[in-house]
Design an enzyme around this catalytic site. Structure first.
Site, mmCIF file in Angstrom:
data_model
loop_
_atom_site.group_PDB
_atom_site.id
_atom_site.type_symbol
_atom_site.label_atom_id
_atom_site.label_comp_id
_atom_site.label_asym_id
_atom_site.label_seq_id
_atom_site.Cartn_x
_atom_site.Cartn_y
_atom_site.Cartn_z
ATOM 1 N N ARG A 9 43.582 36.663 39.630
ATOM 2 C CA ARG A 9 44.031 35.701 40.808
ATOM 3 C C ARG A 9 42.865 35.434 41.493
ATOM 4 O O ARG A 9 42.578 36.222 42.335
ATOM 5 C CB ARG A 9 45.598 34.933 41.768
ATOM 6 C CG ARG A 9 46.797 34.733 40.564
ATOM 7 C CD ARG A 9 48.019 34.360 41.448
ATOM 8 N NE ARG A 9 48.461 35.906 41.993
ATOM 9 C CZ ARG A 9 49.345 35.548 43.453
ATOM 10 N NH1 ARG A 9 50.013 34.513 43.364
ATOM 11 N NH2 ARG A 9 49.665 36.449 44.376
ATOM 12 N N ASP B 91 48.608 46.750 45.377
ATOM 13 C CA ASP B 91 49.951 45.225 45.498
ATOM 14 C C ASP B 91 50.373 45.994 46.292
ATOM 15 O O ASP B 91 51.310 45.293 46.856
ATOM 16 C CB ASP B 91 49.528 44.180 44.112
ATOM 17 C CG ASP B 91 50.035 45.854 43.088
ATOM 18 O OD1 ASP B 91 49.740 47.280 43.765
ATOM 19 O OD2 ASP B 91 50.334 45.687 42.213
ATOM 20 N N SER C 123 45.168 46.760 41.851
ATOM 21 C CA SER C 123 46.120 47.499 42.074
ATOM 22 C C SER C 123 46.223 48.171 40.947
ATOM 23 O O SER C 123 46.743 48.871 40.298
ATOM 24 C CB SER C 123 46.977 46.662 41.371
ATOM 25 O OG SER C 123 47.254 45.368 41.925
#
Length: 849
Positions: A473, A588, A534
């Site tokens: 994203r 994250d 992450s």
């Protein structure tokens, strides 16, 4: 009783008890299979005295246990542990095969203190008083059900059982979809109708006579079992006596003479009625019986009495035929057939010994249901053989259940085991923070160089990247006065990019950024950027992160051991279209904590329970030996997914965990994550299902190609299957989508397997969290610690029970900590922007200095 019709081969030695009539019977049944199923029986009858049948309940069951003990001693069986089937011919409410609560006594029984109690438990208690008895009661069976089972053993088409003896009843196989009282929509279950009580609501008042009413008033249970009192052997002789007495009173018989015997209840028995109706000897028998009653009958008296017997017994057969016709019609309609072929298993002394009864019954049934071809099969050995056969099947099912429970037990963690996980996790946290032991620690405890939480002064426009799964994203985040607005676009990362070269991966990321900037009209804008990455990284400052190792299916080459921020900067340079200020590399989990910390100042822990599993928290600087400085706090990214890679939790890892680990991209690594995270739970379930199928305990022993396919059982299916709102039929549909042709029982087992795997995951996650919150409490020297944990991840959010079990485990293992769990709105996007904003804020004083 579901799916317990005998289907050879059954094997073994079984006991059977039959309680319900004037005698009590004990059997030993030997079932063997040598090419052809073979059943051998030895039995013993014991009397059932009225004082026992109508006395105290405890004495009744003690008597039954005494008779059983005598039988076992006589047959030299006391040294054996045998399964037992209990034929109990009274209305019971059953929630399972080996349990039955007596609704009411019928026939001549009236033992006190038994109604509304579990008769299996009562018998079991009585048997325990015999030290030489070692018996397992596996099945409670009504005599009608036993009759059907006995006949079904000889004729697979048998799906109805009828008893017409001392009492009367019927049982039949009903479609599960029609039984609202039991969970499940697939297959069939045997229903014990208890039709003897038909009419207790007044439905038969138009055909009941004054004699029926008089008989009912004089019975042990007035107003109850009204249909049975018009039909069965216990009452037929008495009905005849009441009619003869009335006829004598009005001078229609015996010249008006009445003997004391004719006035005495029970003096005419059903065996007398049968004897009087015999075709050849009937008249002679009638004279003899009447003379024995102290009467002097004429020939016309004998003919009249014989006619009364015929009318009473014919009415009985007619009523029975009408009720049976209703059942047969229901079976035909359930199957949607124009014509039904079926077999009815028959038993009972009235049906067996009355000379005219069977043919009358058969004739009327065929007249009432002309579209049913019915075969009437006499049960050879009564209901007790059926009970033994049910017990044989139940014994096999119980053995299978034990095998299933043995597998499920591997996932059931004791409190001591969970405390062990908590304490070992605590040790690893300490190891990871210390210079000496950091290199050996499985929990890496990576400093993030995030020194503070948002304070509400953050503002501006920020770009955020989020890489951690198969989707990537790019976000534009606008922060102003405690309000956050976000715009984002999602881009797929193909498998060949995930597992290609590092250069290809970062070029793909930059292409996605370029597309987003074009989309937002921001191509030339100078924006601070936060990179949510992450994967485990070793950081020396907030904008530098060296990849320790890929997880979650990524395998891009030339990245491990490299600074991923530099790799991103190099890819941006190669593109040569825009320049971005990469301020922070963010995990994250840290982003999740920051997002929740923006709303709740008490939030100082972040938890991800989704595809992967991880935790971060604010640690005291004085405890972090890897970083200079003792003042203030810093966020530590624990990377707890690697906990156990040193073998410290091998005692609770199962063969299935090991198989999943060996088949993964990073064998031997991230062992804790592989037991707790969404990426692996479905695969653990699949491995268990394969093993149970191999053992013949699931899917008829057939392993489908779909079940052999790795990754086919996604964790989302666990969430769906474990939903409390889901009926078994819906579970079955999910399994059918996976190419698994399951029965109702299969669906139950699959649901149990999913529950065991996800429960263990939540408990282990909770034990790890308990270690973190206890550490924070002790570090601050607090007796009681109040803290908020920011949470994100599909497993936590979507699984119906995961969050509850995790929270309960934390509460149990860290009782001095009051932990609130707060769902993160968008940790990896909003959190990255907030960290970037906080980093910019904290950078300014340093620049000024």
């Amino acid at each position: 009783m579901r799916s317990l019709l005998p289907s050879p081969p059954e094997n073994g030695e079984f006991l059977s008890l039959d309680l319900g009539g004037s005698k009590f019977r004990v059997l030993k049944v030997q079932v063997s299979h040598e090419g052809k199923q073979n059943v051998q029986m030895e039995s013993q009858f014991y009397p059932m005295p009225n004082e026992i049948a109508r006395g105290n309940g405890t004495e009744l069951f003690d008597y039954v246990a005494d008779c059983l003990a005598d039988f076992m001693k006589t047959k030299n069986l006391t040294h054996k542990k045998l399964p037992l089937g209990f034929t109990f011919s009274f209305p019971c409410r059953q929630n399972k095969l080996e349990e039955g609560f007596l609704l009411s006594w019928t026939k001549k029984f009236k033992a006190r203190g038994v109604q509304d109690t579990d008769v299996v438990s009562r018998l079991d208690t009585a048997m325990k008083r015999h030290k030489d008895l070692d018996v397992d009661i596996l099945a409670l069976v009504n005599d009608t059900v036993g009759t059907m089972m006995t006949c079904a053993y000889d004729d697979p088409n048998c799906e109805v059982g009828v008893i017409i003896g001392t009492g009367t009843n019927a049982a039949y196989m009903e479609d599960m979809s029609n039984i609202d009282l039991v969970e499940g929509d697939e297959g069939r279950m045997c229903i014990n109708t208890e039709w003897g009580a038909f009419g207790d609501d007044g439905a038969l008042e138009d055909i009941r006579t004054e004699f029926d009413r008089e008989l009912d008033l004089g019975s042990l249970n007035p107003g109850k079992q009204l249909f049975e009192k018009m039909i069965s052997g216990l009452y037929m002789g008495e009905l005849v006596r009441l009619i003869l007495l009335k006829m004598a009173k009005v001078c229609l018989l015996f010249g008006g003479a009445r003997s004391s015997a004719l006035h005495t209840k029970g003096k005419i028995e059903t065996q007398h009625v049968a004897a009087m109706e015999m075709s050849k000897e009937g008249l002679a028998n009638t004279r003899e019986i009447l003379v024995d009653l102290g009467l002097d009958p004429s020939e016309s008296d004998c003919i009249a009495v014989q006619h009364v017997c015929t009318i009473v017994s014919f009415r009985s057969a007619n009523l029975c035929a009408a009720a049976l016709a209703a059942i047969l019609t229901r079976l035909r309609e359930n199957k949607k057939l124009a014509r039904l072929r079926t077999t009815v298993g028959m038993d009972g002394t009235l049906y067996k010994t009355h000379p005219q009864y069977p043919k009358r019954l058969h004739k009327v049934v065929r007249r009432l249901v002309p579209n049913c071809d019915v075969r009437f099969l006499l049960s050879e050995s009564g209901s007790t053989k059926g009970a033994a056969m049910v017990t044989a099947v139940a014994s096999r099912v119980q053995a299978q259940r034990k095998q299933i429970d043995k597998v499920l037990a591997l996932f059931q963690l004791t409190r001591e085991q969970l405390l062990g996980v908590r304490d070992k996790m605590r040790t690893e946290l300490e190891y990871g923070l210390k210079k000496k032991t950091h290199a050996l620690a499985t929990v890496k405890m990576l400093p993030t160089y995030v020194y503070g939480m948002p304070d509400g002064t953050e503002k501006g426009k920020f770009l955020a990247l989020d890489l951690g799964g198969t989707n990537f994203r790019v976000l534009l985040v606008k922060i102003r006065r405690r309000s956050v607005r976000m715009y984002n676009k999602i881009f797929a990362i193909p498998l060949e990019i995930m597992q290609g070269t590092g250069e290809e991966l970062f070029d793909h990321i930059v292409q996605c950024i370029a597309d987003f900037l074009d989309y937002m009209g921001l191509k030339g804008a100078q924006l601070p950027l936060g990179f949510t990455f992450s994967f485990p990284c070793r950081q020396t400052c907030i904008d530098k992160g060296t990849l320790v190792g890929w997880t979650k299916g990524f395998k891009a080459t030339d990245c491990e051991g490299e600074d991923v921020v530099d790799m991103l900067r190099e890819a941006i340079k190669r593109r040569n279209e825009f320049d971005l200020d990469i301020v922070a590399i963010v995990n994250d989990t840290v982003g999740t904590m920051m997002t929740c910390g923006y709303e709740d100042p008490r939030c100082e822990i972040g938890l991800i329970a989704g595809t992967g599993s991880n935790v971060c928290y604010m640690e005291e600087m004085r405890n972090i030996e890897l970083v200079d400085g003792d003042e203030g706090r810093m966020c530590i990214n624990t990377e707890w997914g690697g906990f156990g890679d040193n073998g410290c939790i091998d005692d609770i890892r199962t063969q299935y965990d090991k198989e999943v680990d060996e088949g993964s991209l990073n064998a031997g690594k991230q062992r804790y994550e592989k037991m707790t995270s969404g990426m692996y739970l479905g695969e653990i379930v699949r491995r268990i299902l394969i093993d149970l199928t191999r053992q013949g305990l699931l899917f008829r022993g057939q392993i489908s190609e779909r079940l052999r396919t790795r990754g086919i059982f996604e964790t989302k299916f666990l969430s769906q299957i474990e939903s409390d709102r889901l009926a078994l039929l819906q579970v079955r549909r999910i399994l059918q989508q996976l190419g698994l042709d399951s029965t109702c029982e299969d669906s139950i087992v699959v649901k149990e397997v999913c529950g065991a795997v996800s429960r263990r995951a939540a408990q282990m996650c909770g034990a790890g969290m308990a270690a973190i919150v206890e550490k924070r409490r002790e570090d601050q020297g607090l007796q009681h610690f109040k803290v908020t944990v920011g949470v994100d991840g599909t497993l936590y959010k979507l699984h119906p029970h995961f969050s509850r079990i995790l929270q309960e485990t934390v509460k149990e293992l860290a009782p001095q900590c009051d932990v609130t769990f707060m769902l993160s709105e968008d940790g990896s996007g909003k959190g990255a922007a907030l960290i970037t904003a906080v980093a910019k804020r904290l950078q300014q004083p340093r620049k000024d200095n």
